[in-house]
Scaffold this motif. Structure first.
Motif: not given
Length: 453
Positions: A445-447, A450-453
Motif C-alpha cells: 500500500e505504501r509503494a 505514498l508518493e501519489v495521493v
C-alpha cells in the motif's frame, strides 16, 4: 470402522493410564485446540496423568480468549475449569520416544465455545438421524528457507522460498526434494496420520497433502495434528511451513479443502450417489449441497476466521469466487464427485489452508443437515471458471472479514444450527481479530500510494 461419538465428561482415566503403561508410553502431550487450531498443551508423565487430568482435573479457561497475536482479550474471570481427555484421540507423538498425544477439552461453560465440542454435537445430531459421516482434508502449504530468527530480522517482509525452481507437479522437483518429502511423510505416519499423497505443487515452495478419509472427529484431529507436525518438522530443519491462505501477491492462494460423504449407519449404504439421476446425485445429496451453497455467504467466518482468509478469493487465484456448485468443476465452491459411486462425495473448496479443521467441518456438516431439514433446492449449476475473474453463477461472498462478521451477526439461521453462544463468541473473536489489523498498512500500500495521493 466408524468411531463412536465422544461425549466428554469429567472421568476416571485409570484405564487409559494402564493402557499407556502397557504400551511403554512414558509421556503424554495433552492439549486443547483453540480457535486457530493451536494445540495448547501440557507435557505430563503418564504416571502423573490421573492426578493432573483425572477426576477433578482442570485447565485455565483462558484458551478461548487467547488471540492470534498471543494476547488475551475479554473480561474474564479466568479460572480453572473442568476438562476431560478424549481417549479416542490417542496417537503417537512423533518427536519424542515413548510419548503420545491426547486431546482434552472443557466440560464446563467453555464447552459451548469449543470448536471441537461443536463438531462433536453436530456429529451426534447426524448419528441421531441415522447418518454415518466420512470426511477427509487436503492442504496446500508453503515452505520457506527462513527460520524464526530470519523472519523476525526482516520484519516478515523478506521471504526466501524453498525450492525456488519448483514447477507444478514437475517430476524434477519431486526427485530433487525426494529425501525431505519422504522424511516428512515418515514423521506424519509416526504420528498416525494417514497420508494418501504428498508432494510439491504450484510454484516455489508449494506442497500439497491429501489425508485419508475416516470418521469426522478423527479426520479433524488428523488435520489439526498434520498442520502441527508439519510446522514443527520444517522448523526443526531450520525452515518454516506456512498455512496462511495468501502469503503474498506473488504467492498462490493455499487451500484447505474438505471431502465429505454420508452413509446409512445401519446398512453402510452410501447415501449420496444415485445412478438414475442425470447428475448421479440422490435427492438427499442435492439438499445437503444446497445447504452449503445457501449458508456459505452468511456463515463464512466458520471457515474464514482470519483477515487474510479473504485475500485468497482475489482474481488470478484458483479459489472459488462465489457460493456455487457443479459436478467435477474445480471453480465451484462445492465440487460434486458422483463417480465412482463407492467414492461419491462433495468437496468443499471455499476454505483456505488457515482453517480450524473442527470449525470448518462443523460448518459443512451443520449446513448440510440444515439443507436436509429445509428441503433446500440447488440453484443452477456453475459453468465455466478458472483462476480469473468471477464467472456468472452463485451468490456473492463477503469481500473481507468485516463484512463476513456483519453477515454472521445478522443471520437468523446460524444460531439455530451452531448455537447462539458459539455464534456470539465467534462474532466477538473475529471482530477482535479484524480490529487488530484495521490500522496496519502494508508495504504494498505504501509503494502504491505514498508518493501519489
Amino acid at each position: 470402522m466408524e468411531r463412536e461419538t465422544t461425549r466428554l465428561e469429567a472421568q476416571d482415566i485409570s484405564a487409559l493410564v494402564k493402557r499407556l503403561a502397557a504400551e511403554s508410553c512414558d509421556v503424554a502431550h495433552v492439549g486443547i485446540f483453540d480457535l486457530n487450531a493451536t494445540f495448547r498443551e501440557r507435557r505430563v508423565r503418564v504416571a502423573d496423568l490421573t492426578g493432573v487430568f483425572g477426576t477433578g482435573g482442570s485447565f485455565v479457561n483462558v484458551v478461548h480468549q487467547w488471540d492470534t497475536g498471543e494476547q488475551v482479550f475479554g473480561a474474564g474471570p479466568f479460572v480453572g475449569e473442568p476438562v476431560a481427555i478424549d481417549p479416542g484421540s490417542l496417537r503417537p507423538y512423533p518427536f519424542e520416544p515413548n510419548a503420545c498425544a491426547l486431546v482434552a477439552d472443557y466440560v464446563g461453560p467453555s464447552a459451548d465455545t469449543s470448536p471441537r465440542r461443536l463438531l462433536e454435537r453436530l456429529v451426534a445430531k447426524a448419528h441421531d438421524r441415522g447418518f454415518g459421516v466420512r470426511a477427509a482434508f487436503e492442504f496446500e502449504f508453503l515452505a520457506l528457507d527462513d527460520d524464526a530468527e530470519s523472519l523476525r530480522e526482516s520484519g516478515f517482509q523478506t521471504l526466501n522460498m524453498f525450492a525456488k525452481d519448483n514447477r507444478c507437479w514437475a517430476g524434477e522437483s519431486a526427485a530433487i526434494c525426494a529425501e525431505l518429502v519422504a522424511e516428512l511423510e515418515q514423521t506424519l505416519v509416526r504420528g498416525d496420520i494417514d497420508i494418501l499423497a504428498l508432494g510439491l505443487e504450484l510454484g516455489p515452495g508449494c506442497f500439497e497433502a491429501t489425508l485419508g478419509h475416516t470418521d469426522p472427529l478423527r479426520a479433524a484431529d488428523n488435520a489439526a495434528f498434520f498442520k502441527l507436525f508439519t510446522k514443527a518438522f520444517f522448523r526443526r530443519k531450520g525452515k518454516t511451513a506456512s498455512f496462511m491462505a495468501q502469503l503474498g501477491g506473488d504467492s498462490p492462494g493455499l487451500s484447505g479443502h474438505i471431502h465429505l460423504s454420508l452413509i446409512d449407519r445401519e446398512t453402510g449404504k452410501d447415501l449420496f450417489p444415485d445412478p438414475a439421476d442425470d447428475k448421479g446425485m440422490s435427492q438427499l445429496f442435492r439438499s445437503f449441497v444446497a445447504g452449503l451453497v445457501v449458508l456459505a455467504p452468511e456463515a463464512m467466518p466458520l471457515t474464514h476466521h482470519t483477515a487474510n482468509s479473504y485475500r485468497r478469493h482475489a482474481p488470478q487465484n484458483w479459489a472459488p469466487k462465489s457460493a456455487s456448485w457443479a459436478v467435477q468443476n474445480y471453480a465451484a465452491a462445492v465440487r460434486v464427485v458422483p463417480e465412482p459411486a463407492e467414492r461419491c462425495r462433495l468437496e468443499y473448496r471455499l476454505p483456505g489452508s488457515d482453517i480450524n479443521p473442527f470449525l470448518a467441518l462443523a460448518f459443512v456438516l451443520g449446513a448440510g443437515l440444515w439443507g436436509l431439514d429445509a428441503d433446500a433446492e440447488l440453484p443452477p449449476e456453475l459453468t465455466g471458471g478458472g483462476p480469473g475473474l468471477r464467472v456468472p453463477g452463485g451468490a456473492a461472498l463477503p469481500h473481507d472479514l468485516f463484512e463476513a462478521i456483519d453477515r454472521l451477526a445478522r443471520s437468523e439461521r446460524a444460531p439455530e444450527i451452531w448455537g447462539e453462544t458459539f455464534v456470539q463468541y465467534l462474532v466477538e473473536v473475529c471482530r477482535h481479530e479484524e480490529a487488530a489489523l484495521r490500522r496496519e498498512t502494508s508495504a504494498a500500500e505504501r509503494a502504491r500510494y505514498l508518493e501519489v495521493v
